[in-house]
Design a protein around this motif. Structure first.
Motif, PDB file in Angstrom:
ATOM      1  N   TRP A  75      39.243  52.894  46.081  1.00 54.90           N
ATOM      2  CA  TRP A  75      39.272  51.433  46.221  1.00 54.90           C
ATOM      3  C   TRP A  75      38.997  51.025  47.665  1.00 54.90           C
ATOM      4  CZ3 TRP A  75      42.433  48.462  49.363  1.00 54.90           C
ATOM      5  CH2 TRP A  75      42.322  47.071  49.181  1.00 54.90           C
ATOM      6  N   GLY A  76      38.358  49.871  47.842  1.00 55.63           N
ATOM      7  CA  GLY A  76      38.124  49.339  49.179  1.00 55.63           C
ATOM      8  C   GLY A  76      37.545  47.945  49.104  1.00 55.63           C
ATOM      9  N   THR A  77      37.329  47.338  50.268  1.00 56.07           N
ATOM     10  CA  THR A  77      36.884  45.946  50.266  1.00 56.07           C
ATOM     11  C   THR A  77      35.602  45.657  51.038  1.00 56.07           C
ATOM     12  OG1 THR A  77      38.167  45.324  52.237  1.00 56.07           O
ATOM     13  CG2 THR A  77      39.286  45.159  50.094  1.00 56.07           C
ATOM     14  N   ASP A  78      35.491  46.131  52.282  1.00 58.42           N
ATOM     15  CA  ASP A  78      34.509  45.564  53.219  1.00 58.42           C
ATOM     16  C   ASP A  78      34.846  44.075  53.366  1.00 58.42           C
ATOM     17  OD1 ASP A  78      32.410  45.622  54.996  1.00 58.42           O
ATOM     18  OD2 ASP A  78      30.836  45.662  53.488  1.00 58.42           O
ATOM     19  N   ILE A  79      36.100  43.823  53.734  1.00 52.37           N
ATOM     20  CA  ILE A  79      36.727  42.512  53.571  1.00 52.37           C
ATOM     21  C   ILE A  79      35.991  41.369  54.243  1.00 52.37           C
ATOM     22  CG2 ILE A  79      38.287  42.846  55.555  1.00 52.37           C
ATOM     23  CD1 ILE A  79      38.999  41.005  52.206  1.00 52.37           C
ATOM     24  N   THR A  80      35.310  41.625  55.338  1.00 55.18           N
ATOM     25  CA  THR A  80      34.657  40.520  56.062  1.00 55.18           C
ATOM     26  C   THR A  80      33.406  40.004  55.363  1.00 55.18           C
ATOM     27  OG1 THR A  80      33.620  42.187  57.492  1.00 55.18           O
ATOM     28  CG2 THR A  80      35.592  41.076  58.329  1.00 55.18           C
ATOM     29  N   ARG A  81      33.108  40.527  54.211  1.00 55.05           N
ATOM     30  CA  ARG A  81      32.016  39.959  53.417  1.00 55.05           C
ATOM     31  C   ARG A  81      32.420  39.710  51.958  1.00 55.05           C
ATOM     32  NH1 ARG A  81      26.828  43.397  53.283  1.00 55.05           N
ATOM     33  NH2 ARG A  81      26.396  42.031  51.529  1.00 55.05           N
ATOM     34  N   MET A  82      33.720  39.670  51.689  1.00 57.50           N
ATOM     35  CA  MET A  82      34.181  39.453  50.323  1.00 57.50           C
ATOM     36  C   MET A  82      34.210  37.975  49.937  1.00 57.50           C
ATOM     37  SD  MET A  82      34.686  42.178  48.561  1.00 57.50           S
ATOM     38  CE  MET A  82      33.047  42.445  49.244  1.00 57.50           C
ATOM     39  N   PRO A  83      33.946  37.653  48.655  1.00 59.35           N
ATOM     40  CA  PRO A  83      33.966  36.267  48.186  1.00 59.35           C
ATOM     41  C   PRO A  83      35.343  35.798  47.755  1.00 59.35           C
ATOM     42  CG  PRO A  83      33.227  37.680  46.422  1.00 59.35           C
ATOM     43  CD  PRO A  83      33.444  38.577  47.618  1.00 59.35           C
ATOM     44  N   CYS A  84      36.372  36.619  47.976  1.00 61.51           N
ATOM     45  CA  CYS A  84      37.717  36.276  47.532  1.00 61.51           C
ATOM     46  C   CYS A  84      38.716  36.714  48.599  1.00 61.51           C
ATOM     47  CB  CYS A  84      38.025  36.960  46.198  1.00 61.51           C
ATOM     48  SG  CYS A  84      37.906  38.762  46.255  1.00 61.51           S
ATOM     49  N   SER A  85      39.986  36.438  48.361  1.00 62.99           N
ATOM     50  CA  SER A  85      41.017  36.814  49.325  1.00 62.99           C
ATOM     51  C   SER A  85      41.277  38.313  49.288  1.00 62.99           C
ATOM     52  CB  SER A  85      42.318  36.068  49.016  1.00 62.99           C
ATOM     53  OG  SER A  85      42.914  36.596  47.828  1.00 62.99           O
ATOM     54  N   TYR A  86      41.898  38.802  50.345  1.00 56.94           N
ATOM     55  CA  TYR A  86      42.264  40.230  50.396  1.00 56.94           C
ATOM     56  C   TYR A  86      43.194  40.560  49.231  1.00 56.94           C
ATOM     57  CZ  TYR A  86      42.000  44.340  53.491  1.00 56.94           C
ATOM     58  OH  TYR A  86      41.697  45.553  54.059  1.00 56.94           O
ATOM     59  N   ARG A  87      44.153  39.692  48.989  1.00 55.52           N
ATOM     60  CA  ARG A  87      45.107  39.933  47.906  1.00 55.52           C
ATOM     61  C   ARG A  87      44.395  40.042  46.557  1.00 55.52           C
ATOM     62  NH1 ARG A  87      49.301  42.715  46.489  1.00 55.52           N
ATOM     63  NH2 ARG A  87      50.444  41.809  44.746  1.00 55.52           N
ATOM     64  N   GLN A  88      43.390  39.217  46.324  1.00 58.00           N
ATOM     65  CA  GLN A  88      42.659  39.273  45.067  1.00 58.00           C
ATOM     66  C   GLN A  88      41.838  40.554  44.944  1.00 58.00           C
ATOM     67  OE1 GLN A  88      40.740  35.411  45.433  1.00 58.00           O
ATOM     68  NE2 GLN A  88      41.908  34.639  43.681  1.00 58.00           N
ATOM     69  N   CYS A  89      41.352  41.065  46.073  1.00 59.41           N
ATOM     70  CA  CYS A  89      40.656  42.352  46.044  1.00 59.41           C
ATOM     71  C   CYS A  89      41.580  43.453  45.533  1.00 59.41           C
ATOM     72  CB  CYS A  89      40.155  42.715  47.443  1.00 59.41           C
ATOM     73  SG  CYS A  89      38.761  41.738  48.040  1.00 59.41           S
ATOM     74  N   VAL A  90      42.861  43.344  45.894  1.00 62.57           N
ATOM     75  CA  VAL A  90      43.856  44.311  45.430  1.00 62.57           C
ATOM     76  C   VAL A  90      44.204  44.073  43.968  1.00 62.57           C
ATOM     77  CG1 VAL A  90      46.243  45.104  45.694  1.00 62.57           C
ATOM     78  CG2 VAL A  90      44.839  44.691  47.721  1.00 62.57           C
ATOM     79  N   THR A  91      44.594  42.858  43.628  1.00 60.25           N
ATOM     80  CA  THR A  91      45.101  42.590  42.279  1.00 60.25           C
ATOM     81  C   THR A  91      44.019  42.679  41.211  1.00 60.25           C
ATOM     82  OG1 THR A  91      44.842  40.197  42.637  1.00 60.25           O
ATOM     83  CG2 THR A  91      47.004  41.173  43.120  1.00 60.25           C
ATOM     84  N   MET A  92      42.759  42.584  41.599  1.00 60.49           N
ATOM     85  CA  MET A  92      41.674  42.820  40.648  1.00 60.49           C
ATOM     86  C   MET A  92      41.866  44.169  39.963  1.00 60.49           C
ATOM     87  SD  MET A  92      37.604  43.082  41.511  1.00 60.49           S
ATOM     88  CE  MET A  92      36.431  43.729  40.314  1.00 60.49           C
ATOM     89  N   TYR A  93      42.360  45.157  40.728  1.00 61.17           N
ATOM     90  CA  TYR A  93      42.595  46.494  40.189  1.00 61.17           C
ATOM     91  C   TYR A  93      44.027  46.680  39.690  1.00 61.17           C
ATOM     92  CZ  TYR A  93      38.109  48.023  42.116  1.00 61.17           C
ATOM     93  OH  TYR A  93      36.775  48.165  42.374  1.00 61.17           O
ATOM     94  N   THR A  94      44.992  46.209  40.458  1.00 60.23           N
ATOM     95  CA  THR A  94      46.388  46.511  40.137  1.00 60.23           C
ATOM     96  C   THR A  94      46.959  45.656  39.016  1.00 60.23           C
ATOM     97  OG1 THR A  94      47.205  44.994  41.854  1.00 60.23           O
ATOM     98  CG2 THR A  94      46.824  47.296  42.492  1.00 60.23           C
ATOM     99  N   GLU A  95      46.350  44.472  38.764  1.00 65.53           N
ATOM    100  CA  GLU A  95      46.902  43.570  37.758  1.00 65.53           C
ATOM    101  C   GLU A  95      45.931  43.198  36.647  1.00 65.53           C
ATOM    102  OE1 GLU A  95      48.555  40.125  39.666  1.00 65.53           O
ATOM    103  OE2 GLU A  95      49.792  41.310  41.042  1.00 65.53           O
ATOM    104  N   GLU A  96      44.641  43.369  36.868  1.00 66.36           N
ATOM    105  CA  GLU A  96      43.659  42.861  35.917  1.00 66.36           C
ATOM    106  C   GLU A  96      42.942  43.952  35.127  1.00 66.36           C
ATOM    107  OE1 GLU A  96      43.461  39.778  35.289  1.00 66.36           O
ATOM    108  OE2 GLU A  96      44.588  38.945  36.971  1.00 66.36           O
ATOM    109  N   MET A  97      43.286  45.210  35.372  1.00 69.09           N
ATOM    110  CA  MET A  97      42.654  46.320  34.656  1.00 69.09           C
ATOM    111  C   MET A  97      43.742  47.125  33.940  1.00 69.09           C
ATOM    112  SD  MET A  97      39.861  47.630  37.473  1.00 69.09           S
ATOM    113  CE  MET A  97      38.645  46.498  38.164  1.00 69.09           C
ATOM    114  N   PRO A  98      44.156  46.710  32.758  1.00 67.28           N
ATOM    115  CA  PRO A  98      45.277  47.372  32.082  1.00 67.28           C
ATOM    116  C   PRO A  98      45.017  48.837  31.765  1.00 67.28           C
ATOM    117  CG  PRO A  98      44.170  45.820  30.612  1.00 67.28           C
ATOM    118  CD  PRO A  98      43.638  45.566  31.981  1.00 67.28           C
ATOM    119  N   TRP A  99      43.782  49.250  31.721  1.00 64.46           N
ATOM    120  CA  TRP A  99      43.438  50.644  31.442  1.00 64.46           C
ATOM    121  C   TRP A  99      43.632  51.548  32.670  1.00 64.46           C
ATOM    122  CZ3 TRP A  99      39.581  51.749  34.866  1.00 64.46           C
ATOM    123  CH2 TRP A  99      38.800  50.676  35.306  1.00 64.46           C
TER     124      TRP A  99
END
Length: 277
Positions: free
Chosen positions: A228-252
């Motif tokens: 997992w990673g971000t390249d945060i200075t070019r992301m279209p969302c918040s840092y927290r959303q970059c995390v929760t996309m995986y930790t909360e939105e992918m039940p598998w």
């Protein structure tokens, strides 16, 4: 759960490419403050190669100040007269655990296949030095051939193989050639960074239309070779959303597999011996 960002950039008094935040400086302190908002414990700094040796030096200073928070995948002039010695002694620089190259400039593109870097792959294999590469559709196969010739050389593909000049390509179109990258999963010395995934979707958070592709990648390579990673200075969302996309939105993705993807696997891949905070 240890959360490790597999790619961030920091810079000082520099100009980044147009896709990044157009600010003169993004410091280690800026990164730490933003990481804290998302529960990200530490990050791997990729000094922007366009900013030269000064970017390496800035990253080394960040490691000296925060050795528990940062390590580095750096770069140097691959045609330097003492290039082999540089590779052999690379880890003597604080925080330097490997290399990262893009080979995206016109004069560099032939290096993937013309043998110019045969010495580099051999030297990194000998030194046990992992290398990150910005490989995309037309260079993914070259990564496979390098990995086959150097089975003890650890190579990881940046930005799920969707990086480089493909920033404008979104959704299903961004993954049309995914099969070529998945074919490399048979090589145990090839891994994939899941950085920059949100930018491959034109939808709003949580970017569900690309989850199927991320699942295919993780299933093919296994959670031990997906980072997992971000390249945060070019992301279209918040840092927290970059995390929760995986930790909360992918039940598998859960349990040990989630822990590996979110940080444990990359720490092990790099051989990062993190000191206590």
């Amino acid at each position: 759960m240890l959360i490790v960002d597999s790619q961030i950039h920091i810079w000082q008094n520099g100009k980044m490419s147009a896709h990044h935040r157009q600010i003169p400086t993004y410091s280690a302190a800026d990164a730490l403050a933003e990481m804290a908002t998302a529960g990200v414990e530490c990050a791997v700094i990729h000094p922007p190669s366009a900013l030269g040796e000064a970017a390496n030096a800035l990253a080394v200073e960040a490691v000296r100040s925060h050795p528990d928070k940062f390590c580095i995948l750096g770069h140097f002039d691959l045609f330097s007269p003492d290039r082999k010695q540089i590779v052999a002694r690379w880890r003597e620089r604080p925080g330097m655990l490997g290399f990262r190259y893009t080979f995206s400039n016109p004069n560099e593109k032939s290096w993937w296949t013309d043998g110019s870097l045969d010495w580099f792959w051999a030297a990194c294999e000998k030194a046990g030095m992992p290398v990150g590469l910005l490989a995309t559709g037309d260079t993914i196969k070259a990564v496979g051939k390098i990995a086959e010739r150097h089975p003890r050389l650890e190579l990881h593909i940046d930005h799920i193989g969707r990086g480089g000049g493909r920033s404008a390509v979104k959704d299903d179109a961004a993954y049309t050639d995914l099969g070529e990258m998945l074919a490399l999963a048979r090589l145990p010395n090839v891994a994939v960074k899941l950085s920059r995934a949100p930018s491959t979707s034109s939808q709003a958070y949580p970017y569900k239309n690309v989850h199927q592709y991320l699942q295919r990648i993780i299933e093919a390579f296994g959670p031990e070779r997906c980072f997992w990673g971000t390249d945060i200075t070019r992301m279209p969302c918040s840092y927290r959303q970059c995390v929760t996309m995986y930790t909360e939105e992918m039940p598998w993705l859960k349990g040990r597999d989630l822990e590996q993807v979110m940080g444990a696997a990359f720490v092990r891949w790099l051989g990062w011996q993190r000191p206590a905070a």
